[in-house]
Design a protein around this motif. Sequence first.
Motif, PDB file in Angstrom:
ATOM      1  N   ALA A  12      85.371  82.786 123.729  1.00 50.20           N
ATOM      2  CA  ALA A  12      84.698  83.866 123.900  1.00 50.20           C
ATOM      3  C   ALA A  12      83.070  83.825 124.316  1.00 50.20           C
ATOM      4  CB  ALA A  12      84.622  84.656 122.612  1.00 50.20           C
ATOM      5  N   ASP A  50      86.502  88.435 124.209  1.00 54.27           N
ATOM      6  CA  ASP A  50      87.276  88.895 123.114  1.00 54.27           C
ATOM      7  C   ASP A  50      86.596  90.452 122.436  1.00 54.27           C
ATOM      8  OD1 ASP A  50      89.448  88.725 121.312  1.00 54.27           O
ATOM      9  OD2 ASP A  50      88.751  87.184 120.241  1.00 54.27           O
ATOM     10  N   ASN A  53      89.252  92.445 120.377  1.00 57.80           N
ATOM     11  CA  ASN A  53      89.939  91.748 119.527  1.00 57.80           C
ATOM     12  C   ASN A  53      90.947  92.498 118.570  1.00 57.80           C
ATOM     13  OD1 ASN A  53      90.140  90.427 116.532  1.00 57.80           O
ATOM     14  ND2 ASN A  53      89.881  88.472 118.143  1.00 57.80           N
ATOM     15  N   PRO A  57      93.985  90.826 121.018  1.00 60.09           N
ATOM     16  CA  PRO A  57      93.014  89.500 120.898  1.00 60.09           C
ATOM     17  C   PRO A  57      93.215  88.759 122.107  1.00 60.09           C
ATOM     18  CG  PRO A  57      94.711  89.507 119.095  1.00 60.09           C
ATOM     19  CD  PRO A  57      94.580  91.043 119.649  1.00 60.09           C
ATOM     20  N   THR A  58      92.464  88.184 122.476  1.00 57.26           N
ATOM     21  CA  THR A  58      92.463  87.284 123.657  1.00 57.26           C
ATOM     22  C   THR A  58      93.084  85.716 123.491  1.00 57.26           C
ATOM     23  OG1 THR A  58      90.685  88.343 124.886  1.00 57.26           O
ATOM     24  CG2 THR A  58      91.145  86.099 125.518  1.00 57.26           C
TER      25      THR A  58
END
Length: 352
Positions: A12, A50, A53, A57-58
């Motif tokens: 992130a 992110d 989230n 979420p990434t």
Amino acid sequence: MYQAKAYSAASATAPLTATTIPRREPTARDVQIEILFCGICHSDLHAVRDEWNSVMPTVYPIVPGHEIVGRVTQVGKDVTGFKPGNMVGVGCLVDSDHGCPSCQANVEQFCPDATFTYNSPDQHGTAPVTYGGYSESIVVDENFVLRVPANLNLAGVAPLLCAGITTYSPMRRWGNLQGKKVGVVCLGGLGHMGVKFARAFGAKVAVFTTSPNKREDALRLGAHEVIVSTDAEQMQAHAGSFDFILDTVAAEHDVNVYLGMLGVDGNLTLVGAPEKPYAVSAFALIFGRKSLSGSMIGGLQETQEMLDFCGAHNITSDVEIIPIQKVNEAYERLTKSDVKYRFSIDMASLKG
Ligand code: NAP
Ligand code: ZN
């Protein structure tokens, strides 16, 4: 499987850097595309950092990009709609289950098994998640590939695949905008497309902006009026007067202010997706029987309809073309609303 050049972020807080990613060999139903331009959507920035989230979420590394245009280089044996050399687009979706009620209603974006262009589980197992358009090529099921009108500038077409459909769809859904008073909140990537569509649909268009210096551009893009949202007097002058307002703001703000701009039975549709929830006053809705809605991109059929509409009306996004090496700088500028009005990455720069 083959390797493709791409740009990805490892966390992130990491910048996007050059990498290679696996792509599947085209299956019988797949179209392989050499990517020529990819727009930078604010959603790319939310995802890379992110910021969503709590909802999605990434998974890192992430290769963003869902405003893709390019040239078909190869097709699988069962592909009927495309052949090598065709100019095509890919937006936010690359697959769905094809059978659920949403898919049957042509709103594949709401399919519970929709595969998004990046950061979705990869159904083909090529990688843990799908990788997007900041890449030299992509392989996509032909049902999720769109035809690009031949008369349009390709760099300016790329943003239509997300910013375009995201603003076109809710306006179409609301109904006939001819002669209606329509507001577009903020003049960013989505907002400037909202202005162009609202004008093309025959509405009386006003832009709400926090940036007084965007006034001339807003008028040039098709707005009849520009309202500086931080100016209480200007806002008061328009209170209760709108039929429909599209809110494209990427940051936290007070939506009650825009509900107050609506007349009786007016609708405020949110497409901007800041990370924190909004506080909505019941009174802002019940006085005037107003409604508050959301909208997310559009289905494949409607996205093709939007592209064809753009071809017929000569509509593209106003873009600043950048090489991929400037992507991190572009993200910084996006956080400062410093782009007129979409970055479009020239993917030829990735070959260097
Ligand atoms: P963008 O190009 O960065 O534009 C956002 C605009 O918001 C800025 O140009 C600015 O306009 C305004 N703004 C920025 N900070 C603000 C603040 N603190 N308060 C009020 N206004 C502010 O972003 P975009 O690509 O258009 O995306 C906008 C949002 O839509 C993002 O959250 C994105 O994730 C979301 N999105 C949703 C969908 C969907 O399907 N629903 C699809 C794509 C994107 P002014 O200078 O004119 O005020
Ligand atoms: Zn987008």
